[in-house]
Design a protein around this motif. Structure first.
Motif, mmCIF file in Angstrom:
data_model
loop_
_atom_site.group_PDB
_atom_site.id
_atom_site.type_symbol
_atom_site.label_atom_id
_atom_site.label_comp_id
_atom_site.label_asym_id
_atom_site.label_seq_id
_atom_site.Cartn_x
_atom_site.Cartn_y
_atom_site.Cartn_z
ATOM 1 N N THR A 22 -5.209 -2.797 -6.622
ATOM 2 C CA THR A 22 -4.255 -1.685 -6.645
ATOM 3 C C THR A 22 -3.725 -1.481 -5.226
ATOM 4 O O THR A 22 -4.386 -1.869 -4.246
ATOM 5 N N PRO A 23 -2.549 -0.863 -5.075
ATOM 6 C CA PRO A 23 -1.988 -0.656 -3.737
ATOM 7 C C PRO A 23 -2.746 0.408 -2.945
ATOM 8 O O PRO A 23 -3.068 1.480 -3.471
ATOM 9 N N CYS A 24 -3.006 0.102 -1.693
ATOM 10 C CA CYS A 24 -3.609 1.045 -0.762
ATOM 11 C C CYS A 24 -2.672 1.159 0.441
ATOM 12 O O CYS A 24 -2.309 0.147 1.042
ATOM 13 N N ALA A 25 -2.274 2.377 0.788
ATOM 14 C CA ALA A 25 -1.303 2.597 1.863
ATOM 15 C C ALA A 25 -1.998 3.044 3.144
ATOM 16 O O ALA A 25 -2.869 3.920 3.118
ATOM 17 N N PHE A 26 -1.614 2.428 4.244
ATOM 18 C CA PHE A 26 -2.051 2.859 5.572
ATOM 19 C C PHE A 26 -0.826 3.451 6.265
ATOM 20 O O PHE A 26 0.220 2.797 6.365
ATOM 21 N N VAL A 27 -0.951 4.675 6.739
ATOM 22 C CA VAL A 27 0.211 5.418 7.230
ATOM 23 C C VAL A 27 -0.057 5.987 8.618
ATOM 24 O O VAL A 27 -1.109 6.608 8.846
ATOM 25 N N LYS A 28 0.893 5.785 9.515
ATOM 26 C CA LYS A 28 0.863 6.435 10.824
ATOM 27 C C LYS A 28 1.974 7.478 10.844
ATOM 28 O O LYS A 28 3.141 7.153 10.609
ATOM 29 N N LEU A 29 1.602 8.729 11.094
ATOM 30 C CA LEU A 29 2.571 9.821 11.072
ATOM 31 C C LEU A 29 3.265 9.973 12.425
ATOM 32 O O LEU A 29 2.736 9.546 13.461
ATOM 33 N N LYS A 30 4.440 10.554 12.387
ATOM 34 C CA LYS A 30 5.150 10.877 13.617
ATOM 35 C C LYS A 30 4.360 11.928 14.394
ATOM 36 O O LYS A 30 3.601 12.710 13.816
ATOM 37 N N GLU A 31 4.545 11.921 15.699
ATOM 38 C CA GLU A 31 3.791 12.828 16.558
ATOM 39 C C GLU A 31 4.029 14.289 16.151
ATOM 40 O O GLU A 31 5.169 14.718 15.948
ATOM 41 N N GLY A 32 2.934 15.029 16.010
ATOM 42 C CA GLY A 32 3.027 16.445 15.677
ATOM 43 C C GLY A 32 3.192 16.740 14.199
ATOM 44 O O GLY A 32 3.302 17.912 13.805
ATOM 45 N N CYS A 33 3.217 15.708 13.366
ATOM 46 C CA CYS A 33 3.428 15.907 11.925
ATOM 47 C C CYS A 33 2.104 15.882 11.170
ATOM 48 O O CYS A 33 1.135 15.248 11.602
ATOM 49 N N PHE A 34 2.087 16.555 10.042
ATOM 50 C CA PHE A 34 0.907 16.541 9.168
ATOM 51 C C PHE A 34 1.357 16.529 7.718
ATOM 52 O O PHE A 34 2.275 17.250 7.321
ATOM 53 N N VAL A 35 0.703 15.705 6.918
ATOM 54 C CA VAL A 35 0.973 15.635 5.493
ATOM 55 C C VAL A 35 -0.304 15.120 4.819
ATOM 56 O O VAL A 35 -1.072 14.357 5.418
ATOM 57 N N THR A 36 -0.554 15.533 3.612
ATOM 58 C CA THR A 36 -1.768 15.109 2.909
ATOM 59 C C THR A 36 -1.517 13.814 2.150
ATOM 60 O O THR A 36 -0.374 13.423 1.899
ATOM 61 N N ASP A 37 -2.619 13.150 1.759
ATOM 62 C CA ASP A 37 -2.479 11.930 0.976
ATOM 63 C C ASP A 37 -1.864 12.228 -0.383
ATOM 64 O O ASP A 37 -1.089 11.440 -0.920
ATOM 65 N N GLU A 38 -2.189 13.409 -0.953
ATOM 66 C CA GLU A 38 -1.602 13.782 -2.241
ATOM 67 C C GLU A 38 -0.080 13.906 -2.146
ATOM 68 O O GLU A 38 0.651 13.504 -3.066
ATOM 69 N N GLU A 39 0.399 14.453 -1.027
ATOM 70 C CA GLU A 39 1.843 14.604 -0.838
ATOM 71 C C GLU A 39 2.531 13.250 -0.690
ATOM 72 O O GLU A 39 3.638 13.043 -1.193
ATOM 73 N N ILE A 40 1.872 12.324 -0.010
ATOM 74 C CA ILE A 40 2.425 10.975 0.131
ATOM 75 C C ILE A 40 2.497 10.300 -1.239
ATOM 76 O O ILE A 40 3.507 9.670 -1.592
ATOM 77 N N ILE A 41 1.446 10.415 -2.006
ATOM 78 C CA ILE A 41 1.412 9.810 -3.342
ATOM 79 C C ILE A 41 2.486 10.416 -4.235
ATOM 80 O O ILE A 41 3.188 9.704 -4.961
ATOM 81 N N LYS A 42 2.642 11.733 -4.183
ATOM 82 C CA LYS A 42 3.685 12.392 -4.977
ATOM 83 C C LYS A 42 5.077 11.912 -4.560
ATOM 84 O O LYS A 42 5.957 11.692 -5.416
ATOM 85 N N PHE A 43 5.293 11.740 -3.279
ATOM 86 C CA PHE A 43 6.571 11.237 -2.762
ATOM 87 C C PHE A 43 6.874 9.861 -3.366
ATOM 88 O O PHE A 43 8.005 9.572 -3.750
#
Length: 560
Positions: free
Chosen positions: A494-515
């Motif tokens: 199954t796909p597994c995502a590795f994510v680097k966020l922009k400086e000063g940003c915050f987001v949850t894994d659930e929000e990324i999945i929903k996106f």
């Protein structure tokens, strides 16, 4: 007739005689530029500029000095570790003028990898920019223990690249200008006797292991330089800004292309958006190339009341494109952006077409389709196809059936340095096998889906990690993203995502999945998201094999 004549079967014809056959070499481009465009400006870096006449003399003198001092001659290798400075441009001509082979090396390599490459090359001379002398000396420690003598030549320049204090430069290292002054302007250039003689060695990025030495011939480089004229829509006397590293496929063969057209080379100190924009306005730049990551930097440097560009600027990038809003912002200013696909073995990009031609793969507009076909079937790449790797039959042009991208033509490598088995494997079936998966559309457009080693096989579906990454990177808080296969007891992977966020940003894994759920089919949505820095190799490419190992080591237990 002399023995050098080869008689043709048809009566009265002769082929391969000195009157009708001269081995192809890009050295002829410099010779012609020095004659036709002699007083035109050939190269600029800050307060330095040379005409084509002056540049030609410098290259000839350097070739002469190499032949005298370094004993460099036919087949010898000369290495260079340097950013895009005038000296590195000159070496693209002066080294082959001495009959030798140039290997411009990645300045981002670590000392251990550089040492392995230098050992493989057995270079007679190493040119090194002062900013990288410590790296090279560290790499040579191992080799010097084996009593291998190396002549080091130190390159100084006037750019903003950090240089070492003079006191820290070790003794017995020759200065570039000193070596140049030793040369003779009447040196007889060593032209290749055979156009298939090597002219350069370029190393792959090593994204899956040790970099491979890809050997180019005089003939392939000559033809690819001409192909570049069509590929990048160049005309006489272009102004080319050096944003693509010359150590990447010899700067996509563009050092020789600019000479063929009598253009002007603009070398930069630091590659940042502000300096790129300033150079474009100052020098009326017409073309530049490189990695897509420079486009957001340019977009960020655009001011509120930024004037339109002085002329249309053609930009070609190879890699994953940034979000559409960045592309639109640049295009409104006057940039014409093309997207390219290629590799070291093809001397750089082999497919290049305007970004807007790819917006609708089923486009019925014939003009757009011609652009697509031109981009795929370049004048020097005879055939590009998507094939079943087992049967070697072309896959249907239905935009769905996946196969391996393969090509053949006159702008292809000779092979891998000192690695005949890999060379034979690459050319198996009389095609170059890219190990990239793609699909083909009815209008001829070929779309890259993934690397063979990266594709995810999940419950009978083949998932492109590139497509998922293309969605992830559009998230406003995501800076970089990579997707790899995660082992799954039920679906296989199954796909597994590795994510680097922009400086000063915050987001949850659930929000990324929903996106992703709003933009992808269910089976393509990542089942796990991991935040943090991504492992990069010396070329800035994400090392997915490290991420794959990480998914196994972490033994993730997130809900599916």
């Amino acid at each position: 007739m002399g023995s050098h004549f080869v008689e043709e079967n048809m009566e009265g014809l002769i082929r391969l005689c000195p009157a009708n056959h001269i081995p192809l070499t890009p050295l002829s481009f410099m010779e012609r530029a020095a004659f036709v465009y002699r007083k035109n400006i050939a190269l600029i870096q800050e307060n330095i500029s040379y005409s084509w006449e002056e540049l030609h003399e410098r290259c000839v003198k350097l070739a002469s000095a190499l032949s005298q001092l370094g004993g460099v001659t036919h087949g010898h290798v000369v290495a260079a570790v340097s950013p895009n400075v005038p000296a590195l441009y000159e070496l693209h001509f002066s080294v082959p003028m001495a009959g030798a082979v140039l290997s411009a090396l990645n300045t981002k390599l670590d000392a251990a990898t550089l040492a392995q490459i230098l050992q493989q090359l057995e270079a007679k001379v190493i040119f090194v920019h002062t900013g990288f002398i410590e790296l090279v000396l560290q790499a040579l420690v191992t080799l010097q223990e084996k009593d291998k003598p190396y002549l080091l030549v130190l390159i100084h320049d006037s750019s903003n690249v950090k240089e070492l204090p003079v006191s820290s430069v070790p003794p017995k290292i020759l200065d570039y200008q000193t070596l140049l002054d030793m040369g003779q302007p009447n040196f007889k250039i060593v032209y290749p006797k055979n156009e298939f003689d090597p002219i350069s060695i370029n190393f792959t990025s090593g994204s899956t292991g040790m970099p491979k030495g890809v050997v180019y011939s005089h003939r392939a480089v000559y033809l690819n330089a001409i192909a570049d004229i069509f590929r990048y829509e160049m005309s006489k006397s272009p102004v080319f800004l050096w944003t693509v590293d010359m150590f990447r496929c010899n700067g996509w063969c563009l050092p020789w292309t600019v000479a063929a057209l009598g253009g002007t080379n603009i070398c930069l100190g630091e590659i940042d958006g502000k300096e790129i924009l300033e150079s474009i306005y100052l020098h009326n730049v017409t073309h530049f190339c490189g990695a897509p990551m420079m486009l957001p930097k340019i977009a960020d440097a655009i001011g509120t009341n930024q004037p339109l560009l002085p002329n249309n600027v053609n930009v070609t990038v190879a890699g994953v494109l940034p979000p559409p809003d960045i592309m639109t912002k640049l295009e409104k200013l006057g940039f014409s952006i093309s997207h390219a696909y290629g590799m070291s073995e093809a001397l750089g990009p082999m497919i290049s077409m305007p970004r807007k031609s790819q917006d609708d793969f089923s486009n019925s507009n014939e003009d757009a389709n011609v652009k697509i076909r031109e981009g795929i079937h370049n004048i020097m790449m005879e055939q590009v196809d998507v094939k079943d790797p087992e049967s070697m039959q072309s896959v249907p042009a239905d935009g769905k059936t996946i196969g391996e991208i393969m090509f053949r033509g006159n702008a292809v490598m000779l092979g891998y340095l000192k690695d005949p088995s890999r060379t034979e494997e690459a050319f198996e079936g009389e095609w170059y096998r890219t190990k990239d998966l793609g699909i083909k559309y009815p209008n001829g457009y070929i779309k890259l889906k993934d690397r063979v080693v990266d594709v995810i096989k999940s419950g009978g579906e083949i998932i492109s990690t590139l497509e998922i990454e293309g969605v992830l990177i559009r998230h406003p808080m995501v800076l970089e993203a990579a997707v790899v296969a995660r082992p799954d007891d039920v679906l296989g992977e199954t796909p597994c995502a590795f994510v680097k966020l922009k400086e000063g940003c915050f987001v949850t894994d659930e929000e990324i999945i929903k996106f992703c759920e709003d933009k992808l089919q269910d089976y393509m949505v990542p089942k796990a998201v991991i935040f943090g820095d991504l492992p990069l190799n010396s070329s800035g490419k994400i090392q997915k094999f490290i991420l794959r190992a990480k998914t196994k080591a972490l033994k993730l237990c997130l809900p599916l």
